[in-house]
Design a protein around this motif. Structure first.
Motif, PDB file in Angstrom:
ATOM      1  N   PRO A 203       1.158  -1.017   0.474  1.00  0.00           N
ATOM      2  CA  PRO A 203      -0.153   0.206   0.143  1.00  0.00           C
ATOM      3  C   PRO A 203       0.940   1.001  -0.168  1.00  0.00           C
ATOM      4  O   PRO A 203       0.656   1.941  -0.198  1.00  0.00           O
ATOM      5  N   ALA A 204       1.905   1.681   0.526  1.00  0.00           N
ATOM      6  CA  ALA A 204       2.987   2.535   0.851  1.00  0.00           C
ATOM      7  C   ALA A 204       3.518   2.842  -0.724  1.00  0.00           C
ATOM      8  O   ALA A 204       4.451   3.144  -1.089  1.00  0.00           O
ATOM      9  N   ALA A 205       3.709   1.973  -1.628  1.00  0.00           N
ATOM     10  CA  ALA A 205       4.913   1.656  -3.156  1.00  0.00           C
ATOM     11  C   ALA A 205       4.065   2.587  -3.638  1.00  0.00           C
ATOM     12  O   ALA A 205       5.172   3.817  -4.134  1.00  0.00           O
ATOM     13  N   LEU A 232      -5.964   0.809 -11.415  1.00  0.00           N
ATOM     14  CA  LEU A 232      -6.366  -0.381 -10.139  1.00  0.00           C
ATOM     15  C   LEU A 232      -7.524   0.164  -9.942  1.00  0.00           C
ATOM     16  O   LEU A 232      -7.882  -0.711  -9.613  1.00  0.00           O
ATOM     17  N   ALA A 233      -7.645   1.325  -8.983  1.00  0.00           N
ATOM     18  CA  ALA A 233      -8.316   2.123  -7.965  1.00  0.00           C
ATOM     19  C   ALA A 233      -9.621   1.544  -8.744  1.00  0.00           C
ATOM     20  O   ALA A 233     -10.708   0.828  -8.460  1.00  0.00           O
ATOM     21  N   ALA A 234      -9.906   1.677 -10.148  1.00  0.00           N
ATOM     22  CA  ALA A 234     -10.784   2.505 -10.809  1.00  0.00           C
ATOM     23  C   ALA A 234     -11.639   0.567 -11.517  1.00  0.00           C
ATOM     24  O   ALA A 234     -12.662   0.134 -11.331  1.00  0.00           O
ATOM     25  N   SER A 245      -4.128   4.358  -1.838  1.00  0.00           N
ATOM     26  CA  SER A 245      -3.085   4.744  -2.228  1.00  0.00           C
ATOM     27  C   SER A 245      -2.710   5.725  -3.850  1.00  0.00           C
ATOM     28  O   SER A 245      -1.816   6.293  -3.747  1.00  0.00           O
ATOM     29  N   ALA A 246      -3.692   5.447  -4.064  1.00  0.00           N
ATOM     30  CA  ALA A 246      -4.267   5.560  -5.860  1.00  0.00           C
ATOM     31  C   ALA A 246      -4.206   7.275  -5.123  1.00  0.00           C
ATOM     32  O   ALA A 246      -3.872   8.018  -5.810  1.00  0.00           O
ATOM     33  N   ALA A 258      -6.953  17.980  -0.731  1.00  0.00           N
ATOM     34  CA  ALA A 258      -8.507  17.514  -0.716  1.00  0.00           C
ATOM     35  C   ALA A 258      -8.059  16.392  -0.981  1.00  0.00           C
ATOM     36  O   ALA A 258      -8.605  15.427  -0.274  1.00  0.00           O
ATOM     37  N   LYS A 259      -7.073  15.702  -1.100  1.00  0.00           N
ATOM     38  CA  LYS A 259      -7.162  13.880  -1.766  1.00  0.00           C
ATOM     39  C   LYS A 259      -6.401  13.706  -1.071  1.00  0.00           C
ATOM     40  O   LYS A 259      -6.471  12.336  -0.459  1.00  0.00           O
ATOM     41  N   LEU A 260      -5.102  14.604  -0.813  1.00  0.00           N
ATOM     42  CA  LEU A 260      -3.943  13.959   0.212  1.00  0.00           C
ATOM     43  C   LEU A 260      -5.492  13.449   1.432  1.00  0.00           C
ATOM     44  O   LEU A 260      -5.032  12.215   2.469  1.00  0.00           O
ATOM     45  N   HIS A 261      -6.478  14.316   1.727  1.00  0.00           N
ATOM     46  CA  HIS A 261      -7.426  14.548   3.114  1.00  0.00           C
ATOM     47  C   HIS A 261      -8.252  13.023   3.458  1.00  0.00           C
ATOM     48  O   HIS A 261      -7.934  12.443   3.793  1.00  0.00           O
ATOM     49  N   GLU A 262      -8.266  12.681   2.207  1.00  0.00           N
ATOM     50  CA  GLU A 262      -9.449  12.168   1.551  1.00  0.00           C
ATOM     51  C   GLU A 262      -8.379  10.618   1.599  1.00  0.00           C
ATOM     52  O   GLU A 262      -8.716   9.648   2.073  1.00  0.00           O
ATOM     53  N   ALA A 263      -7.293  10.716   1.301  1.00  0.00           N
ATOM     54  CA  ALA A 263      -6.245   9.157   0.906  1.00  0.00           C
ATOM     55  C   ALA A 263      -6.352   9.049   3.207  1.00  0.00           C
ATOM     56  O   ALA A 263      -6.210   7.580   3.049  1.00  0.00           O
TER      57      ALA A 263
END
Length: 402
Positions: A203-205, A232-234, A245-246, A258-263
């Motif tokens: 997951p960290a890759a 891959l997430a889609a 991860s995506a 916003a994406k970092l917060h959601e991640a």
């Protein structure tokens, strides 16, 4: 006989699916293999259960993984080979849960049993977890030891090589800087099979690859990593671990808070969620109005890193907090059994350990997240306390404590 053939067939299809980046199909076949008719004496049934647990760990469905593992453990007497596999899988589960020390003990036990019965198959996956554990604890000597062992196994060829290539790249980057790992990183990102397998296994890759590629100025590789992770997430929307991860990778590439917060919010892996929050804090730090929020995020990140024994990451966050005038302690960055010799402080011990291994001041500073001038200051103190005058003398004297 028919049941065994069915189990073996499901296992082959599961492994092939995972190898090609389809964790969903891999899990479906693994579940079918693990939940079919069982015989207590059938080693294949046990192997199917352990393989199923392994994929549940990759999906970060840790509660389900624990339940299946407990069921497998109740299956009766096991051969030495299956006992070794059980230790390995249990160690992998503990590592994903953040219990690094216990994980490394379990995996080391499994390796010893596997050696006794002549089974080489556990070596690569065991070395990956042991190297990652050593890296988290900032024990670079142990990390390099296990990466070297991984390299030896790679000469022979082994199934599922992507995580091994990734951990090797991390070790090289930690020791000598990201430029030294450039060819390894490019090899991972430009090989579609290796990249897919890695992104559904670790997951960290995705975020690490994007971060490393950006540092290298290889924005095409950073974009390719983020895009593959998003694809891959889609394709497999049921896995929050892949989606988290995506989002982390995309947030880094696009500098999107916003994406970092959601991640950070959706990622089921505690270390990965903390890493996303740390990157969010770095993005917010450029705004003066976000100072207090940045500090709160970093303090939360530090607590999580400490809880999952991520000593190296904790040291980095401690230094970030110091830039804001916030003093937080952290644990020793290099393991030392018993009393610290010669009255050295924790940082002095860490500096002496790495210098004794031949690292330059720049390399030590990179690994401990301090400046080379600070390394020189601590090294001078080490020389004074140990009554020595050179790095050569330090290397000779340090063998007593190794």
């Amino acid at each position: 006989m028919q049941r065994s053939c069915d189990t073996a067939g499901f296992l082959r299809r599961s492994a092939s699916s995972w190898f090609n980046g389809r964790l969903d199909a891999g899990l479906h076949c693994a579940r079918a293999a693990a939940t079919g008719d069982r015989r207590e004496s059938d080693e294949l049934s046990q192997l199917a259960q352990f393989w199923y647990v392994g994929l549940l760990i990759k999906a970060r469905d840790l509660d389900a993984g624990r339940r299946v593992l407990e069921s497998a453990d109740r299956g009766g007497a096991a051969s030495d080979r299956m006992t070794a596999v059980a230790h390995n899988v249990r160690g992998s589960l503990l590592f994903a849960m953040g219990s690094v020390d216990d994980a490394m003990d379990e995996i080391s036990t499994g390796l010893r049993i596997a050696e006794r019965c002549g089974d080489r198959s556990l070596r690569p996956p065991s070395y990956v977890v042991l190297a990652l554990g050593a890296l988290r604890r900032a024990d670079m000597r142990a990390c390099r030891h296990f990466v070297d062992k991984l390299s030896d196994e790679a000469l022979l060829g082994y199934f599922g090589q992507a995580p091994g290539a990734w951990v090797a790249a991390q070790a090289v980057e930690a020791r000598s800087g990201v430029a030294s790992a450039a060819s390894l990183i490019a090899g991972i990102v430009t090989n579609p099979v290796v990249l897919k397998q890695l992104l559904v296994s670790e997951p960290a890759a995705a975020s690490w690859l994007v971060r490393a590629c950006v540092k290298l100025g290889a924005h095409d590789l950073a974009k390719a990593s983020a895009e593959e992770s998003a694809a891959l997430a889609a394709e497999q929307p049921e896995f929050s671990v892949i989606r988290g991860s995506a989002l982390h990778a995309a947030g880094l590439l696009e500098q999107d808070a916003a994406k970092l917060h959601e991640a950070a919010d959706i990622h089921p892996d505690r270390w990965c969620a903390a890493s996303a929050r740390e990157d969010l804090a770095s993005l917010l730090a450029v705004r003066c109005s976000e100072r207090d929020r940045t500090i709160r995020i970093l303090e939360s990140v530090l607590d999580t890193y400490a809880a999952v024994s991520a000593t190296r990451d904790s040291a980095r966050v401690v230094n970030k907090l110091r830039e804001y005038g916030v003093r937080r302690g952290t644990t020793r960055t290099v393991e030392c059994e018993g009393a610290v010799p010669h009255g050295l402080t924790n940082t002095e011990f860490a500096v002496a350990e790495l210098v004794s291994q031949g690292h330059t001041n720049n390399e030590v500073g990179r690994q401990l997240f301090i400046s080379r001038h600070t390394v020189a200051f601590h090294l001078k103190k080490v020389f004074q306390k140990m009554n020595i005058t050179s790095r050569v003398e330090l290397a000779a004297a340090w063998k007593v404590f190794s």
